[in-house]
Every structure is written in C-alpha cells, then in structure tokens.
Write a protein that holds these residues in place. Structure first.
Motif, mmCIF file in Angstrom:
data_model
loop_
_atom_site.group_PDB
_atom_site.id
_atom_site.type_symbol
_atom_site.label_atom_id
_atom_site.label_comp_id
_atom_site.label_asym_id
_atom_site.label_seq_id
_atom_site.Cartn_x
_atom_site.Cartn_y
_atom_site.Cartn_z
ATOM 1 N N ARG A 121 22.029 31.249 24.414
ATOM 2 C CA ARG A 121 21.958 31.415 25.701
ATOM 3 C C ARG A 121 22.066 30.122 26.708
ATOM 4 N NH1 ARG A 121 17.002 34.051 23.571
ATOM 5 N NH2 ARG A 121 15.883 32.210 23.609
ATOM 6 N N LEU A 122 21.749 28.941 26.063
ATOM 7 C CA LEU A 122 22.214 27.722 26.667
ATOM 8 C C LEU A 122 23.668 27.502 26.634
ATOM 9 C CD1 LEU A 122 19.686 25.164 24.695
ATOM 10 C CD2 LEU A 122 19.398 26.089 27.121
ATOM 11 N N VAL A 123 24.136 28.107 25.739
ATOM 12 C CA VAL A 123 25.826 27.933 25.636
ATOM 13 C C VAL A 123 26.454 28.720 26.908
ATOM 14 C CG1 VAL A 123 28.042 28.518 24.550
ATOM 15 C CG2 VAL A 123 26.178 27.147 23.385
ATOM 16 N N ARG A 124 25.758 29.982 27.335
ATOM 17 C CA ARG A 124 26.224 30.803 28.220
ATOM 18 C C ARG A 124 26.050 30.241 29.764
ATOM 19 N NH1 ARG A 124 24.330 35.078 24.629
ATOM 20 N NH2 ARG A 124 22.320 35.052 25.839
ATOM 21 N N LEU A 125 24.986 29.514 29.747
ATOM 22 C CA LEU A 125 24.462 28.825 31.027
ATOM 23 C C LEU A 125 25.569 27.673 31.222
ATOM 24 C CD1 LEU A 125 20.801 28.673 30.814
ATOM 25 C CD2 LEU A 125 22.075 30.334 32.315
ATOM 26 N N LEU A 126 25.948 26.908 30.123
ATOM 27 C CA LEU A 126 26.890 25.634 30.100
ATOM 28 C C LEU A 126 28.402 26.206 30.274
ATOM 29 C CD1 LEU A 126 24.976 23.463 27.693
ATOM 30 C CD2 LEU A 126 24.867 23.541 30.345
ATOM 31 N N ASP A 127 28.737 27.071 29.782
ATOM 32 C CA ASP A 127 30.296 27.630 29.735
ATOM 33 C C ASP A 127 30.520 28.353 31.049
ATOM 34 O OD1 ASP A 127 32.688 27.896 28.672
ATOM 35 O OD2 ASP A 127 32.205 29.878 27.596
ATOM 36 N N ARG A 128 30.966 27.465 31.916
ATOM 37 C CA ARG A 128 31.199 27.975 33.189
ATOM 38 C C ARG A 128 32.772 27.595 33.757
ATOM 39 N NH1 ARG A 128 27.356 31.432 35.264
ATOM 40 N NH2 ARG A 128 25.376 30.461 34.765
ATOM 41 N N LYS A 129 33.259 28.210 34.604
ATOM 42 C CA LYS A 129 34.723 28.076 34.923
ATOM 43 C C LYS A 129 34.873 27.053 35.599
ATOM 44 C CE LYS A 129 38.121 30.738 37.322
ATOM 45 N NZ LYS A 129 38.593 32.064 38.096
ATOM 46 N N GLU A 130 34.046 26.272 36.317
ATOM 47 C CA GLU A 130 34.205 25.059 37.074
ATOM 48 C C GLU A 130 34.188 23.973 36.097
ATOM 49 O OE1 GLU A 130 29.924 26.422 37.319
ATOM 50 O OE2 GLU A 130 31.883 27.462 37.740
ATOM 51 N N ALA A 131 34.083 24.036 34.785
ATOM 52 C CA ALA A 131 33.953 22.806 33.919
ATOM 53 C C ALA A 131 35.440 22.221 33.799
ATOM 54 C CB ALA A 131 33.151 23.482 32.423
ATOM 55 N N VAL A 132 35.706 21.262 33.905
ATOM 56 C CA VAL A 132 36.723 20.365 33.850
ATOM 57 C C VAL A 132 36.332 18.970 33.047
ATOM 58 C CG1 VAL A 132 38.752 19.036 35.066
ATOM 59 C CG2 VAL A 132 37.621 21.150 35.827
ATOM 60 N N GLY A 133 37.195 18.692 32.013
ATOM 61 C CA GLY A 133 37.093 17.664 31.339
ATOM 62 C C GLY A 133 38.116 16.277 31.484
ATOM 63 N N VAL A 134 37.689 15.234 31.065
ATOM 64 C CA VAL A 134 38.877 14.226 30.844
ATOM 65 C C VAL A 134 38.971 13.476 29.450
ATOM 66 C CG1 VAL A 134 39.405 11.891 31.919
ATOM 67 C CG2 VAL A 134 38.372 13.863 33.360
ATOM 68 N N ARG A 135 40.305 13.345 29.086
ATOM 69 C CA ARG A 135 40.549 12.736 27.802
ATOM 70 C C ARG A 135 41.102 11.556 28.077
ATOM 71 N NH1 ARG A 135 40.024 16.754 23.631
ATOM 72 N NH2 ARG A 135 38.068 17.859 24.434
ATOM 73 N N ILE A 136 40.812 10.242 27.388
ATOM 74 C CA ILE A 136 41.917 9.087 27.447
ATOM 75 C C ILE A 136 42.323 9.082 25.925
ATOM 76 C CG2 ILE A 136 41.703 6.777 27.963
ATOM 77 C CD1 ILE A 136 39.481 7.152 29.913
ATOM 78 N N LEU A 137 43.602 9.322 25.959
ATOM 79 C CA LEU A 137 44.192 9.134 24.528
ATOM 80 C C LEU A 137 44.861 7.751 24.480
ATOM 81 C CD1 LEU A 137 45.024 12.777 24.092
ATOM 82 C CD2 LEU A 137 43.228 11.464 23.392
ATOM 83 N N PRO A 138 44.659 6.692 23.828
ATOM 84 C CA PRO A 138 45.655 5.397 23.473
ATOM 85 C C PRO A 138 46.499 5.878 22.586
ATOM 86 C CG PRO A 138 43.503 5.023 22.546
ATOM 87 C CD PRO A 138 43.146 6.512 23.190
ATOM 88 N N LEU A 139 47.896 5.679 22.889
ATOM 89 C CA LEU A 139 48.861 5.999 21.769
ATOM 90 C C LEU A 139 49.485 4.697 20.995
ATOM 91 C CD1 LEU A 139 51.122 8.071 24.403
ATOM 92 C CD2 LEU A 139 49.244 8.799 22.796
ATOM 93 N N ALA A 140 49.707 5.149 19.939
ATOM 94 C CA ALA A 140 50.166 3.849 18.959
ATOM 95 C C ALA A 140 51.621 3.704 18.781
ATOM 96 C CB ALA A 140 49.531 4.051 17.600
ATOM 97 N N HIS A 141 52.222 4.732 18.971
ATOM 98 C CA HIS A 141 53.890 4.850 18.618
ATOM 99 C C HIS A 141 54.708 5.366 19.566
ATOM 100 C CE1 HIS A 141 52.839 3.575 14.668
ATOM 101 N NE2 HIS A 141 51.945 4.742 14.418
ATOM 102 N N ALA A 142 54.155 6.660 20.269
ATOM 103 C CA ALA A 142 54.983 7.504 21.006
ATOM 104 C C ALA A 142 54.818 6.814 22.536
ATOM 105 C CB ALA A 142 54.322 9.007 21.244
#
Length: 626
Positions: A170-191
């Motif tokens: 029930r908690l997951v259904r409340l949190l899994d909304r369409k307006e959810a947007v995430g941010v990832r910061i990925l440091p690259l080693a070779h590329a």
C-alpha cells in the motif's frame, strides 16, 4: 445407490461437525513445545521443530476460535518469538525467522489476508526508483525479513509476513507516482562524458515518451542523468557497460607455437588472407600477425571471435608434411680413339760449310704439336707412340744447334674408355627444393692487369665455380601416389686436353632442366645424351702424296674418334610415415656399411690394415648385421 448417498451424507455431517468445533487458547508461561502439541492436535498438521526453537508462551483467549483462526494465532506467536513456520509438503518446519526467508516459502503475486505466515512477492514500479524506495521502506521491515531492489527491472523483492507485505504494497502504491523524477550522478573512469551524453541523447530523444536528459560535466568527466527512475536504471546500466577500460593489444595478444610449419611463411599466408575484410572476410575486427623465428611462434593480436577463426586456419595448415626420397642414377660412358701415322723428310747436309746448297723437306705437325722440326730442336719431345728417325750429327742455324734429322716416321694408336657412375640421393619435404653438389670448387681467371696508373702492379681476378655433379629437385605430391618433379641436373668437368692447348680452363657441361610426372617407386629416365665425333685429317705433299703406296712416304694421317653416352635415371619414393622412412634409411645404411667395412685384404705383416667400422651410434634401429 442408496448406500452411496448415505456415505456422502455422513461425510458432510462429519465435516460440518469439524468446522463447528471450536478451540480456546489459554496458556500462562507455558513451554512453546506444549503449545505446538496443542496446535498440532487441533489442526492435524505435522511439525518438524528445529532444536534451537525454545521459549515460554502466555496467551489469554476468552472467545472460542475455529481451527484456521487458531493457526493464525499460532503464526503470530512464532513471529513474536522470532520463529517462522514453513510448509513443505505434509510437514511444517519450525525454524528461526532469519533462516525462514531462505526456505521454500510460497511466492504470492497478490498476498491476501493479515496472517503472519512468511511469503515472497515482487512489486513492479512504474515511475519511482526502486533503489530509492527500498532505502525508504527498509526501516519498516523487520531485521529478520528481506527487502531488495532490482534496478534493471525497477522492481522490489520482499520476503516477510503476509500482513506486513500488504502494508508495504500500500505504501509503494502511494509513492509510485507519475511525477516522480530522479537524478543520477555517474563519475566515469574511462569513457568520455561528452560522447556518452551525445549517445544517450540519440537513444532517448526529448520528444519521445522515453524522455531522458544527459548532461556532461567535463572538468570531472562526470555524467548527470535526469529522468524517470526506470529510464535512469536502464541508462545507468548502459553507461556502466560502456565505461570500460579499452582493450590493449596485450589483452588481445595470443601466442601460437607451430609444430611443423615455418612461422615466417605462416605469417605471410595469414597476412594475405586477412587483407579481405567486410561481409566476406575471414575476420571482423583488426588483426595483426607477427612471426617470431627463434621459437617458431606466431604472435596474433585479435578479438576472441577472430582468434578462434584464425586458430582454425592455423590448425589446418600446421600439419605434418610428407617427404620424398629421390634416388638418382647417372651413368656416363665415353670412348676415345686416336690413330696417327706419317713420314716427314728434310734435306741432309751441314749448313756450316760456306757453299751454296739446296734445303727442303716436309713438315706435318699433329694436334699435339709434334713434328720433325720440334724433334730436331728437342729430341726428347717426340710425343707419344712410335718414333723412328735418321740423324746425321748436328747443324747450326741462326745461332742454334739442331739435330741433322733427315727423316722421321711417327705411328700412334690410343684407346681411352671412361665410365662414370653417380648415385646421389636426396630427401626433402613435399613442395620444398633440395640440392646436392658433388665436385670441386675450381678457380677461373676473369681478369688480369700488369699496370695500374702507370705503375707496375700485376694482379688478376678469380671467380670460383662448382665443377662436378649438381642435382636440384622440387617434388610436389599430387593425388594418390603421383608426384610432379621439377628437376635440374648438371654434370660439368674440366677438359684436360683442351685446357692444355688453351689459355685458361675449359670445361665440359651437360645439363637437363625439365618437369616430369612420376609415381611412387617408379623409375624414370630424364634423357640420354649420345655424341659421336669422327675427325679425319690428312697432310700430304701435292701429287706425291696421292700416289698409291709410295704416297705414304709423303703424307701424315690422323684419325680421331670420340663417343659419349650419358643417361640419367630417377626413382622417387613418398615417405608417408616414420616406418617408411626407417625402411629406406636401413637400406641405405646397409649399402654403405657393406662397402666401408670390407674385410682387410691389403697391408703387410709389419703394417697390417686395420679393420674399419662405422660408428654404432648412427646405426638406425632395426638395421641388420652384414
């Protein structure tokens, strides 16, 4: 039929009675095992209890319960005490709850009820990030339970009591909304962050439903991703696969030691083969082949798939090649005959007396240069054969003294026969050239000078050439037992007689160059040279020399006959295995040993001839004694 209906009625009555049966649980500081015995009798279940399951239970119940309600209360008791019940077939295992999640608990798609029974379920997210939600939900899950995120599918896997799983869902259904947007910061080693940002922009365009924004932060070679969590997980997995250390040639290097083929020749063949690329090429990537002659190895840099293709080619080429043993028989028979007869005259008299007198005679020099004049100058230069002359003292002429030779008769007949027999043998690999030379290295004068720059500096230049027998063969095994032989045969010798009359060495040369087809063990003849020269020369005085019988006193006759016969035979043998080679070697070894170790039949008592023996260490295996 009536009995059958009566049986069904009785069974239904018993079932209704069992369902109507009620139980009351009132325990105070009771041993947990006593409670298990009570529940087992009430529910009819079989328990298998772990030895570590211990404890006391206090349960107060004023309201009677059905058997299914009693079972739910029992599961709650186990949950409070840190244990779990796991059903496997007809047995219910009672184990510590921490181990219960490792047992075959049921996997439920949609958990129902509020029981404390252990179960496993998978919750699929549409918008939210599974890893972020797991970090939020983990405090709500007991330590003995299990909750984990599966980023690739953006799912959550949880093993817990059914009641708690329903609460988490029930908690997951409340949190899994369409307006959810995430941010990832990925440091690259070779590329490169800039190149990956451009690649992700083409894969997830902004106008499409799969909108993902990738930003390159160049000073730190960092990639920033902004978008829905499912796309973030997918894009991050792609970035991790692309951010790999580039493969160096050392990581792609393969070393292959060859058994039979030459590394230089194999490298050249592979280089020609690998020039074709594309759809019809042998390999797809870049391949480099280097030969290492000292260890007869190939150094190949290629990707694994390309290396497997090249290795298959090497396996087909690096095979044990067959050999060819070529026996040759060269027979040269020559016969020379020379006949000379003649009479020469000179006027007699002493030229030292001061009076006028006549002078004359005949002079018929032979090919050797002998004549009445040469004998008069040197009586010991009469040449070969019979020489009869008439001498009356000596005379002086021009300050020199000569025999006063009035007549000279010469007669000579020679017969010369020469038989040359050569049997060279060659062993070589299939399609490889082999050469044997038996002879002498003779110097030939190619130039001479007496002065250099106006200063006396005599010198001469010399070139050395091989004189004798030369055999060069290149066999190529065809289908079956057929062979193609490229042959060059040369026999050269110094012509002693012609050399004595010439300014330098004169050689005789006979050669054959051809390509023939033969079969294994077949004797072939390359060619025969038959030469016959007849030379007849007559020197005579005109008119007098033509008179029958009397003319023999006024002429010199010389007849020369030369005949040469040369035949060359070859016999090839295909050596397919070591057994064939051993048989041929034994035969040759026995031949040379019988010739070398002949019984001693020369020498004296004081100087006996020592017996000769070939070294035993070179004797092939299985060689029979003479």
């Amino acid at each position: 039929m009536r009995r059958w209906w009566m049986g069904i009625a009785a069974w239904l009555a018993l079932a209704a009675a069992a369902a109507a049966q009620s139980f009351t649980m009132n325990f105070e500081n009771a041993d947990l095992r006593r409670v298990m015995e009570y529940v087992a009798k009430a529910t009819g279940k079989n328990f298998l209890v772990d030895p570590r399951v211990r404890g006391t239970v206090t349960v107060i119940s004023e309201t009677p319960m059905r058997a299914d309600e009693l079972w739910d209360v029992f599961l709650s008791i186990l949950e409070v005490h840190g244990y779990a019940a796991v059903e496997e077939g007809n047995v219910v295992k009672i184990v510590p709850r921490a181990e219960g999640k490792q047992k075959p608990v049921p996997v439920l798609v949609r958990p129902q009820g509020a029981t404390d029974a252990l179960a496993t379920t998978v919750i699929r997210l549409q918008y939210a990030d599974a890893q972020q939600l797991v970090a939020i939900l983990r405090p709500l899950v007991p330590p003995n339970s299990h909750i984990v995120a599966y980023p690739r599918g953006n799912m959550i896997l949880i093993t817990d009591a059914v009641a708690n799983i329903r609460r988490i869902a029930r908690l997951v259904r409340l949190l899994d909304r369409k307006e959810a947007v995430g941010v990832r910061i990925l440091p690259l080693a070779h590329a490169s962050a800039e190149k990956l940002a451009s690649l992700l922009g083409r894969l997830y365009p902004a106008k499409s439903a799969l909108a993902l924004k990738a930003i390159a932060h160049e000073p730190g070679n960092t990639l920033v991703l902004v978008g829905p969590p499912p796309l973030l997980n997918e894009a991050e997995a792609l970035v991790r696969r692309l951010d790999q250390e580039p493969k160096t040639d050392l990581g792609r290097l393969h070393i292959r030691y060859l058994r039979f083929a030459k590394a230089e020749e194999m490298a050249k063949v592979l280089a020609d083969l690998l020039q074709a690329k594309g759809k019809k090429g042998v390999v797809a990537g870049e391949v480099r082949v280097v030969a290492e002659p000292s260890t007869n190895a190939l150094l190949v840099t290629a990707d694994p798939n390309d290396w497997r293709a090249i290795a298959r080619v090497i396996d087909r080429l690096d095979i044990e090649r067959r050999q060819v043993l070529i026996e040759s028989l060269i027979v040269e028979v020559s016969a020379n005959a020379l006949e000379q007869f003649g009479i020469e005259w000179r006027a007699l008299g002493n030229f030292n007396q001061p009076k006028r007198r006549a002078f004359g005679g005949t002079n018929f020099p032979s090919q050797s240069g002998v004549s009445i004049q040469s004998v008069a100058a040197n009586p010991f230069n009469t040449g070969a054969g019979l020489v009869v002359g008439l001498v009356d003292g000596t005379i002086r002429f021009g300050g020199q003294t000569f025999l006063n030779l009035g007549a000279l008769a010469r007669a000579l007949e020679t017969r010369a026969h020469a038989n040359v027999l050569s049997t060279p043998t060659l062993l070589t690999l299939d399609n490889e050239s082999a050469e044997i030379i038996v002879g002498q290295n003779v110097p030939f004068i190619t130039g001479r000078a007496t002065t250099q720059g106006g200063v006396a500096n005599p010198f001469q230049t010399i070139e050395r050439r091989d004189i004798g027998l030369k055999l060069k063969v290149k066999p190529r095994i065809a289908a079956g037992d057929a062979l193609t032989l490229e042959i060059y045969q040369e026999i050269s010798s110094i012509d002693r007689q012609a050399t004595a009359q010439g300014a330098d060495l004169i050689t005789n040369k006979r050669s054959i160059q051809t390509v023939v087809l033969a079969h294994d063990g077949q004797t072939i003849v390359l060619g025969g040279l038959m030469r016959e020269d007849d030379t007849q020369s007559v020197q005579r005085v005109p008119c007098l020399g033509a008179i029958p019988i009397l003319g023999e006193f006024f002429r010199f006759t010389e007849n020369q006959h030369r005949k040469t016969n040369l035949m060359v035979f070859l016999k090839p043998h295909i050596v397919r295995n070591p057994k064939d080679l051993a048989a041929l070697v034994n035969e040759k070894y026995i031949d040379i040993r019988s010739l070398y170790e002949q019984p001693a039949n020369e020498g004296t008592i004081l100087f006996p001839e020592a017996p000769r023996k070939l070294p035993k260490r070179f004797a092939p295996k299985g060689a029979s004694k003479p």
